[in-house]
Design a protein around this motif. Structure first.
Motif, PDB file in Angstrom:
ATOM      1  N   LYS A  88       0.832  -1.032   0.062  1.00 19.19           N
ATOM      2  CA  LYS A  88      -0.273   0.054   0.096  1.00 19.19           C
ATOM      3  C   LYS A  88       0.794   1.248  -0.111  1.00 19.19           C
ATOM      4  N   ASN A  90       1.198   5.009   0.750  1.00 20.01           N
ATOM      5  CA  ASN A  90       0.519   6.079   1.635  1.00 20.01           C
ATOM      6  C   ASN A  90       0.479   7.543   0.962  1.00 20.01           C
ATOM      7  N   ARG A  95      -6.786   8.551  -0.283  1.00 23.29           N
ATOM      8  CA  ARG A  95      -6.896   7.133  -0.090  1.00 23.29           C
ATOM      9  C   ARG A  95      -5.572   6.388  -0.508  1.00 23.29           C
ATOM     10  N   SER A  96      -5.097   5.370   0.153  1.00 22.54           N
ATOM     11  CA  SER A  96      -4.078   4.422  -0.206  1.00 22.54           C
ATOM     12  C   SER A  96      -4.523   3.596  -1.138  1.00 22.54           C
ATOM     13  N   HIS A  97      -3.405   3.627  -2.177  1.00 23.47           N
ATOM     14  CA  HIS A  97      -3.606   2.756  -3.300  1.00 23.47           C
ATOM     15  C   HIS A  97      -2.739   1.712  -3.315  1.00 23.47           C
TER      16      HIS A  97
END
Length: 110
Positions: A88, A90, A95-97
Motif C-alpha cells: 500500500k 501512503n 486514500r491509499s492505493h
C-alpha cells in the motif's frame, strides 16, 4: 525431494515458508551464487517506500522468496511478481492505493 523411503519424502510445500526462505538465502550468500548489486544499500524496493530495507541481507531474502514462488507457481512473470510483492502506498490525506514493487530487482534476481 529428500528422504530415505517413500513415506519420508519432504517437498518445499512441507517446510514452513520462512524457514525455507532463510535457509536458501543463507545458501545464496554463503556460496556466492547470487551477487547483490553494489548499490543495494541505497535501492528502494518500490515507489511506495521512502527508505531502502533495513536488513543487509534483504536482497538474498528477496531472491530466495522469488525462487520459492516461481518453484511453486512456475507460470509467474515479472508483472505478476511485481503485483504480489507490492504494498500500500501512503498518499497522505488521500486514500491509499496498491503500488507495485520495482521490477529491476525482480529481473536481476531471476
Amino acid at each position: 525431494m529428500l528422504g530415505r523411503n517413500q513415506q519420508d519424502f519432504i517437498s518445499v510445500k512441507d517446510v514452513p515458508a520462512w524457514d525455507f526462505i532463510v535457509a536458501l538465502a543463507n545458501h545464496f550468500k554463503k556460496h556466492n551464487t547470487i551477487k547483490a548489486p553494489e548499490n543495494s544499500d541505497l535501492i528502494k524496493s518500490g515507489c511506495g517506500k521512502e527508505l531502502s530495507p533495513y536488513s543487509e541481507d534483504w536482497y538474498f531474502i528477496r531472491a530466495a522468496s522469488l525462487g520459492r514462488k516461481v518453484f511453486l507457481r512456475n507460470r509467474l512473470g515479472t508483472g505478476r511478481l511485481r503485483h504480489i510483492y507490492g504494498h500500500k502506498k501512503n498518499n497522505g490525506y488521500a486514500r491509499s492505493h496498491h503500488c507495485r514493487v520495482a521490477g529491476g530487482i525482480i529481473r536481476h534476481a531471476l
